[in-house]
Design an enzyme around this catalytic site. Structure first.
Site, PDB file in Angstrom:
ATOM      1  N   CYS A  30       2.221  30.991   9.245  1.00 32.09           N
ATOM      2  CA  CYS A  30       2.687  29.519   9.595  1.00 32.09           C
ATOM      3  C   CYS A  30       3.241  28.819   8.229  1.00 32.09           C
ATOM      4  CB  CYS A  30       1.538  28.632   9.917  1.00 32.09           C
ATOM      5  SG  CYS A  30       1.742  27.026   9.946  1.00 32.09           S
ATOM      6  N   LYS A  57      -8.765  30.096  19.430  1.00 32.25           N
ATOM      7  CA  LYS A  57      -9.485  29.475  18.188  1.00 32.25           C
ATOM      8  C   LYS A  57     -10.926  29.731  18.279  1.00 32.25           C
ATOM      9  CE  LYS A  57      -5.680  26.277  17.896  1.00 32.25           C
ATOM     10  NZ  LYS A  57      -5.226  24.613  17.983  1.00 32.25           N
ATOM     11  N   VAL A  70      -3.938  24.201  11.822  1.00 32.59           N
ATOM     12  CA  VAL A  70      -3.813  24.799  10.268  1.00 32.59           C
ATOM     13  C   VAL A  70      -2.292  24.121   9.961  1.00 32.59           C
ATOM     14  CG1 VAL A  70      -5.143  26.544  10.735  1.00 32.59           C
ATOM     15  CG2 VAL A  70      -2.665  26.750  10.913  1.00 32.59           C
ATOM     16  N   GLU A  85      -2.340  17.909   8.105  1.00 34.49           N
ATOM     17  CA  GLU A  85      -1.102  17.299   8.144  1.00 34.49           C
ATOM     18  C   GLU A  85      -0.527  17.854   6.642  1.00 34.49           C
ATOM     19  OE1 GLU A  85       0.793  16.105  10.145  1.00 34.49           O
ATOM     20  OE2 GLU A  85      -0.677  15.399  11.775  1.00 34.49           O
ATOM     21  N   SER A  86       0.396  18.809   7.010  1.00 35.37           N
ATOM     22  CA  SER A  86       0.624  19.601   5.467  1.00 35.37           C
ATOM     23  C   SER A  86       1.173  18.613   4.412  1.00 35.37           C
ATOM     24  CB  SER A  86       1.883  20.568   5.805  1.00 35.37           C
ATOM     25  OG  SER A  86       3.014  20.250   6.315  1.00 35.37           O
TER      26      SER A  86
END
Lengths: 257, 257
Positions: A30, A57, A70, A85-86
């Protein structure tokens, strides 16, 4: 970063003990999760990685993160509340470790805001057409390749005008790391566009130099995967198999041979 | 906030002199631009407002902002580079004026990150179904009303668990102001859903109390428009007329009567 197994439905939460380390919930392929690996590795902050199977999951994961997404970050002493939230997680790490660790944003708020605008623009101008090309099922959407190139032009021009090897100056900064995961994966477009696809060496001269430098960066090296590895996972995803453990299975096969 | 005229194609840039004030490029009915009015007003930071006609954008505006978007913020001594993206601009103002002005984020980075996550979630969970309902042309999209309610549930539950009148505590904070513009406009949904539409008083009890309190907030009052005014603009927008000056024209007619 290890290529450990992804925990799935029916698994139990990993017993990690109370060692005070951050816990990063991630998925090996990801790009959004990779953003957080890059930040933690660039700052030399120790952390555990827990890989999550995003198709099946684990039931327990929804207690950690109601959205089941993720990347998500669990902070010691604040168990069972993850941050996600990256970009928010990346900014949190920058702020929470601002005293002792390498800083990734410019100190000046105006310059920092300009970098954050570019991170937002990368999203619409580059990532969006990238995925439209990569996941097209009915031919490449008209205009998407042009749009992708025009998006990269913004960053080529920016790097030229900054006159530094990285967007962050002499070292990679937040902007470099936030856009890197998709730059690592650019050659995946060959999957949709055929082997002849490559970035124009003149038009994207600065970006290509930057990419070579980034590949040698210590933080980048820790999560880097070759186009071959990325392609394997993409094929597995497109086939519906979604084999998150494709790299660790490969390793096993090699050991067994 | 004034309801001044929106500058359009063929206009000249306003001659504002060098008084050291910020310049906010805005549109009177834009909820994203309102976010920045709210932040500046809450912090008592003096600024000029320049309203931009978004249908017939002034040619000179693209020199300020290549994307021609509002809100955009011009900082003294950094002319001809505007900051844009409402959340980036709001964070910039918070950081650039952190010494002397009221702070809107929690001081603790973890709590701040939680508020930023909720601002992001409001975007997907509330704003997105809101617009799908409001601008539906072929009947209300299936599920959109349910989705909108489920989105608001998140914020009702959050306010309840915080046990304070505002998300920010005893005073509105960044989260309150970032979600406010759409809460001010909730009754616009009657336009699409009919007069009977209203928020369930039990299900959204905390949020409705919060809305009443917010309407009395000094910063909110400065940009507040009634549902009637918002509806007038929406009608003008849906008809294709896009009359950005609908309120100042009203005022003129009243004066002339």
């Amino acid at each position: 970063m290890s290529s450990g197994k992804h925990l799935a439905k029916g698994s139990t939460p990993p017993a990690l003990g109370k060692d005070g380390k951050l816990r990063l919930y991630s998925m090996r392929f990801c790009p959004y999760a990779q953003r957080i690996h890059l930040i933690l590795d660039a700052k030399n902050i120790p952390y555990h990685t827990i890989f999550i199977n995003l198709t099946e999951k684990p039931e327990w994961y929804f207690e950690k993160n109601p959205l089941g997404k993720v990347p998500a970050l669990e902070v010691p002493d604040k168990e069972n509340i993850t941050l996600y939230e990256s970009l928010v997680v990346a900014d949190y790490i920058e702020e929470a470790y601002s005293d002792k660790k390498r800083k990734l944003y410019p100190a000046d708020p105006f310059q920092k805001a300009q970098d954050r605008i570019l991170i937002e623009r990368f999203n619409g101008a580059v990532i969006s057409p990238y995925y439209r090309i990569l996941f097209s099922t009915d031919g490449i959407p008209p205009g998407a390749i042009t749009e992708f190139g025009t998006g990269l032009d913004i960053f080529e021009k920016e790097l030229k005008s900054r006159g530094t090897p990285y967007f962050g100056g002499d070292k990679p900064g937040m902007l470099d790391y936030m856009i890197w995961p998709w730059c690592e994966r650019v050659d995946l477009l060959k999957f949709a566009l055929g082997d002849k696809y490559e970035l124009d060496k003149e038009r994207f001269g600065k970006l290509l130099q930057w990419r070579e430098l980034m590949e040698k960066d210590e933080a980048v090296k820790q999560s880097f995967l070759s186009t071959e590895s990325h392609t394997k996972f993409l094929q597995s995803r497109k086939s519906g198999e979604n084999n998150y453990d494709i790299l660790s299975n490969d390793a096993k096969r090699l050991r067994a041979a």
